[in-house]
Design an enzyme around this catalytic site. Structure first.
Site, PDB file in Angstrom:
ATOM      1  N   ASP A   1      49.079  47.604  29.573  1.00  0.00           N
ATOM      2  CA  ASP A   1      48.374  47.387  30.827  1.00  0.00           C
ATOM      3  C   ASP A   1      47.048  48.151  30.717  1.00  0.00           C
ATOM      4  O   ASP A   1      46.918  49.055  29.905  1.00  0.00           O
ATOM      5  CB  ASP A   1      49.266  47.943  31.943  1.00  0.00           C
ATOM      6  CG  ASP A   1      48.525  48.134  33.235  1.00  0.00           C
ATOM      7  OD1 ASP A   1      47.978  47.146  33.735  1.00  0.00           O
ATOM      8  OD2 ASP A   1      48.499  49.274  33.740  1.00  0.00           O
TER       9      ASP A   1
ATOM     10  N   ASP B   1      52.097  51.274  34.072  1.00  0.00           N
ATOM     11  CA  ASP B   1      52.193  52.442  34.944  1.00  0.00           C
ATOM     12  C   ASP B   1      52.491  52.100  36.391  1.00  0.00           C
ATOM     13  O   ASP B   1      52.852  52.954  37.173  1.00  0.00           O
ATOM     14  CB  ASP B   1      50.873  53.213  34.914  1.00  0.00           C
ATOM     15  CG  ASP B   1      49.761  52.437  35.593  1.00  0.00           C
ATOM     16  OD1 ASP B   1      49.662  51.223  35.346  1.00  0.00           O
ATOM     17  OD2 ASP B   1      49.018  53.033  36.389  1.00  0.00           O
TER      18      ASP B   1
ATOM     19  N   ASP C   1      53.398  46.287  37.229  1.00  0.00           N
ATOM     20  CA  ASP C   1      53.892  46.091  35.870  1.00  0.00           C
ATOM     21  C   ASP C   1      55.415  46.015  35.804  1.00  0.00           C
ATOM     22  O   ASP C   1      55.975  45.716  34.757  1.00  0.00           O
ATOM     23  CB  ASP C   1      53.454  47.261  34.970  1.00  0.00           C
ATOM     24  CG  ASP C   1      51.953  47.441  34.954  1.00  0.00           C
ATOM     25  OD1 ASP C   1      51.256  46.427  34.828  1.00  0.00           O
ATOM     26  OD2 ASP C   1      51.493  48.587  35.079  1.00  0.00           O
TER      27      ASP C   1
HETATM   28  P1  ADP Z   1      45.974  46.388  36.240  1.00  0.00           P
HETATM   29  O1  ADP Z   1      46.743  45.216  35.753  1.00  0.00           O
HETATM   30  O2  ADP Z   1      44.743  46.605  35.405  1.00  0.00           O
HETATM   31  O3  ADP Z   1      46.778  47.626  36.353  1.00  0.00           O
HETATM   32  P2  ADP Z   1      46.251  45.539  39.032  1.00  0.00           P
HETATM   33  O4  ADP Z   1      47.105  44.366  38.721  1.00  0.00           O
HETATM   34  O5  ADP Z   1      46.892  46.686  39.703  1.00  0.00           O
HETATM   35  O6  ADP Z   1      45.430  46.032  37.723  1.00  0.00           O
HETATM   36  O7  ADP Z   1      45.049  45.070  39.978  1.00  0.00           O
HETATM   37  C1  ADP Z   1      44.275  43.948  39.675  1.00  0.00           C
HETATM   38  C2  ADP Z   1      43.052  43.880  40.516  1.00  0.00           C
HETATM   39  O8  ADP Z   1      43.409  43.681  41.881  1.00  0.00           O
HETATM   40  C3  ADP Z   1      42.237  45.128  40.509  1.00  0.00           C
HETATM   41  O9  ADP Z   1      41.340  45.159  39.429  1.00  0.00           O
HETATM   42  C4  ADP Z   1      41.484  45.010  41.840  1.00  0.00           C
HETATM   43  O10 ADP Z   1      40.369  44.189  41.676  1.00  0.00           O
HETATM   44  C5  ADP Z   1      42.481  44.320  42.730  1.00  0.00           C
HETATM   45  N1  ADP Z   1      43.190  45.244  43.632  1.00  0.00           N
HETATM   46  C6  ADP Z   1      44.521  45.521  43.619  1.00  0.00           C
HETATM   47  N2  ADP Z   1      44.842  46.374  44.605  1.00  0.00           N
HETATM   48  C7  ADP Z   1      43.693  46.700  45.225  1.00  0.00           C
HETATM   49  C8  ADP Z   1      43.345  47.572  46.317  1.00  0.00           C
HETATM   50  N3  ADP Z   1      44.252  48.300  46.971  1.00  0.00           N
HETATM   51  N4  ADP Z   1      42.055  47.638  46.684  1.00  0.00           N
HETATM   52  C9  ADP Z   1      41.126  46.927  46.032  1.00  0.00           C
HETATM   53  N5  ADP Z   1      41.387  46.102  45.003  1.00  0.00           N
HETATM   54  C10 ADP Z   1      42.633  45.979  44.602  1.00  0.00           C
HETATM   55 MG    MG Z   2      48.165  49.588  35.999  1.00  0.00          MG
END
Ligand code: ADP
Ligand code: MG
Length: 729
Positions: free
Chosen positions: A423, A617, A621
């Site tokens: 991730d 994390d 995921d």
């Molecule tokens: P990753 O897979 O890199 O861990 P996430 O799946 O958690 O990322 O999130 C994907 C995208 O969703 C983030 O890059 C962001 O653009 C958006 N996002 C998720 N939660 C939030 C939040 N609470 N506030 C703003 N944007 C969010």
């Molecule tokens: Mg993450």
């Protein structure tokens, strides 16, 4: 209610004992599952408290010839108990040795002074029924249950030699009249007992070392702490510490509970928990953990988690459970060990009968010797120790290096991983992002609403916004909804507000005004861009960037060198994902994926026959983690990710992944070596003991040598497992 408990089991002498205890527990009404580990002498039992109770379980086990410690014993009490048993074993060994030496000398050098038979016989009687009593008692208890174990083998073999010898002392004429030359085997009986006791003693000593890791962890807690009572500092026992207490931590002291620094600052050595050698700087507001050691500074902390809730306690519990779990190959080995004893008794009888038939002259005495030797050499002790001791050392070594492995199966599987999916946010990157740029149509109006929305979210991006603007008064919001992997939304003043990824807004068919689009294009190269919208209008654009962890690049290179394919998955946008991937040297990237898509991506790889490790994390995921063959979570990540993961990297350092894989390799190799030697030893030993080499040159294995070999075999297996500790990972 179904509960899961771990109880120490006493009096087990061999893996077949562990099997008997396990079977007895499984047969008990109300027991859902039972798993008995010989190597750490513990039973993990899941049972229904409405149907059965610990007392009932204890009774069942006593009936089966062993004992279960159901009362809670502190580490010290448990160690004391073990030390007592150890002491007893040691006394028995020395006693038997003192008896064995004269008997051995008399028979070896044919010192046939008057009444020498009686001297030998009496010493043998003392050895068998006093120092070696445990074997006979054990065999008898097994007999009552119509089963057999290692005790049976030892008791039958030495007992046979013993009785035959006495009958030769008293009724020599009878045997001579039958044409059989009388022979005494007292020395065989006593020497076998002495050797087996010695083997047990060495084995116990070595086995103690396999669980050293856990003892080390448990020994990390101090016994007393300084607590603020009114205005004074008083020293109180650690068990009396309450949540909310203010504790003074002096230089060089161990930290007693988990909590936050509230005054002062210092460096803290957390290597015992995270495996990271560098001391960590602790300023006011930072978390500190029980068992870690304060360096030079002094500080005050507020107790937040005490007793069984501390990180240290949960690690100890996890390691203990993992060490007690059985590796998949172990099930097969247990099955073999289970049928081994009866099979060996059959082989011993057959060889005895064959000797009598084939050798008219010496058949009886040689046959008897073969019978005794086969029983002694065939004991499946080494076989039973081969897997669990290696697993215990492997899991313990992992814990010492900050790699928490859930069970034996995960440890075994990790060596087979061919593909790793990482991730991005919080795994490859620090997960402590900062807002670098922002563009607002009306900051004064919208910032408090955005702030209130993100206040409810746990996402690292939300944290970045909270950190950036701090202390903005909250506005009331309703119907808050977390769209995992996309963003969050809520209502205020009857208007719907959303904050999240550009992709999400595209999917929702938002219109992107020119000035907004321009900002997005400008920032997305270097950072993650998120949007904030009021109803149908985008009202803010924020650029957020996260630093890559220092070791990520090196860790990914190491994995690629081990010819493992590395993928990166992220819910983030393509541009910023590409940017991070390039910096760490990953060429396979999939961006803009939602949690369910992360899972299906892992599944696709699995369908292409890859063994996939997923590293993540967050909550987003957890589905993918559950799908993967080996799931690895970051210690600094969410609790959900850690609870589904098979391996947790406490320091969140990706360099621990190649280490975990190497540890797995080494453990699996040790198990293979152990099993090979244990099997080879029995496979070669039994026919030689039965006398197949006799026609080739009159070679018949001496029963005493068999006793020595058998003692040696289990000691060598445990020692080989202990070597694993020294290997570099
Ligand atoms: P990753 O897979 O890199 O861990 P996430 O799946 O958690 O990322 O999130 C994907 C995208 O969703 C983030 O890059 C962001 O653009 C958006 N996002 C998720 N939660 C939030 C939040 N609470 N506030 C703003 N944007 C969010
Ligand atoms: Mg993450």
């Amino acid at each position: 209610m179904i509960v899961k408990k771990i109880y120490p089991v006493t009096d087990m002498m061999c893996t077949s004992c562990a099997n008997s205890v396990q079977t007895a527990l499984e047969k008990e009404q109300g027991v859902v599952s039972a798993n008995v580990n010989y190597a750490n002498a513990k039973a993990t039992v899941e049972f229904d408290t409405k149907i059965t109770s610990p007392e009932k379980l204890k009774k069942t086990i006593i009936d089966a010839g062993y004992d279960l410690e159901i009362d809670y014993l502190s580490v010290e009490e448990l160690e004391q108990k073990q030390a007592q048993q150890h002491q007893k074993l040691r006394k028995n060994f020395w006693g038997s040795l003192v008896c064995a030496v004269p008997v051995f000398i008399i028979s070896m050098f044919h010192l046939h002074f008057p009444y020498h038979q009686y001297v030998q016989g009496i010493l043998a009687t003392i050895t068998l029924f006093f120092f070696g009593r445990r074997f006979f008692v054990g065999a008898y208890k097994q007999l009552l249950h119509k089963s057999a174990n290692m005790d049976t083998l030892v008791a039958v073999s030495t007992g046979t030699a013993f009785l035959y010898s006495w009958s030769n002392v008293f009724f020599a004429d009878f045997w001579i009249s039958k044409g059989i030359e009388p022979h005494l085997y007292f020395e065989a009986a006593v020497v076998i007992i002495a050797f087996i006791l010695l083997g047990k003693l060495l084995e116990e000593q070595a086995k103690g070392k396999t669980s050293e890791a856990i003892k080390k962890l448990m020994g990390l807690q101090p016994t007393s702490v300084w607590v603020k009572k009114d205005a004074d500092w008083v020293e109180i026992p650690i068990n009396d510490v309450q949540k909310g207490d203010v504790i003074l931590v002096k230089p060089g002291q161990k930290i007693a509970v988990d909590g936050k620094v509230i005054q002062g600052e210092s460096y803290v050595d957390e290597s015992m928990i995270t495996g990271e050698p560098l001391a960590i700087r602790k300023l006011t507001g930072k978390e500190v953990f029980a068992g870690t050691i304060n360096q030079l500074g002094s500080f005050q902390m507020e107790a937040e988690k005490i007793g069984a809730q501390t990180l240290l306690s949960s690690i100890v519990k996890a390691v203990e459970e993992a060490q007690g779990s059985k590796a998949p190959v172990q099930k097969l080995v247990d099955k073999i060990a289970g049928i081994f004893v009866p099979a060996v008794i059959c082989i011993a009888i057959i060889s005895f009968v064959l000797w009598i038939i084939l050798d008219k002259q010496n058949g009886f005495s040689y046959g008897l010797q073969a019978f005794v030797t086969v029983l002694v050499i065939a004991c499946p002790c080494a076989l039973g120790l081969a897997t669990p001791t290696a697993i215990m050392v492997g899991i313990g070594k992992g814990a010492e290096n900050g790699i928490l492995i859930k069970d034996a199966e995960s440890l075994e599987l990790a060596s087979k991983v061919s593909t790793i999916v990482l991730d991005k946010t919080g795994t490859i990157t620090e997960g402590n992002p900062v807002v670098t740029h922002s563009f607002w149509t009306n900051q004064q109006k919208h910032l408090p609403i955005l702030y209130s929305l993100e206040h409810k979210s746990e996402h690292p991006i939300a944290q970045a916004i909270i950190r950036q603007w701090k202390n903005i008064p909250l506005v009331e919001i309703s119907d808050f909804e977390n769209k995992t992997g996309q963003g969050v939304q809520a209502y205020t003043n009857n208007l719907l507000y959303r904050v999240g990824s550009v992709l999400w807004f595209k999917e929702l068919d938002f219109i992107f005004p020119e000035n907004i689009q321009q900002k997005i294009d400008q920032w997305k190269e270097k950072s993650t861009v998120i949007l904030f919208a009021e109803d149908k209008n985008i009202v803010a654009v924020l650029a957020i960037s996260d630093t890559i962890k220092k070791t990520s690049k090196q860790a990914i290179e190491l994995l690629q060198k081990q010819s493992i394919d590395v993928y990166m998955l992220t819910g983030d946008e393509e541009k910023s994902a590409q940017n991070i991937a390039e910096q760490v040297g990953i060429s396979h990237v999939k961006s803009g994926v939602k949690p369910a898509e992360k899972q299906s991506f892992v599944k696709e790889l699995q369908q292409a026959n890859k063994i996939v490790a997923m590293v993540g994390d967050g909550i987003n995921d957890s589905q993918a983690l559950a799908q993967s063959d080996v799931s690895i979570a970051m210690g600094k990540g969410s609790d959900i990710a850690m609870s589904v993961a098979q391996i947790t990297l406490i320091s969140s350092d990706l360099l621990k992944i190649p280490q975990a894989i190497k540890l797995s390799y080494q453990t699996v190799r040790t198990i293979r070596q152990n099993l090979f030697w244990a099997f080879i030893y029995n496979v070669i030993g039994i026919p030689i003991a039965a006398g197949v080499l006799y026609p080739l040159g009159g070679f018949l294995l001496n029963p005493m040598l068999a006793g020595a070999a058998m003692a040696l075999s289990s000691v060598s297996v445990v020692t080989n497992s202990l070597l694993l500790k020294r290997k570099k990972i």
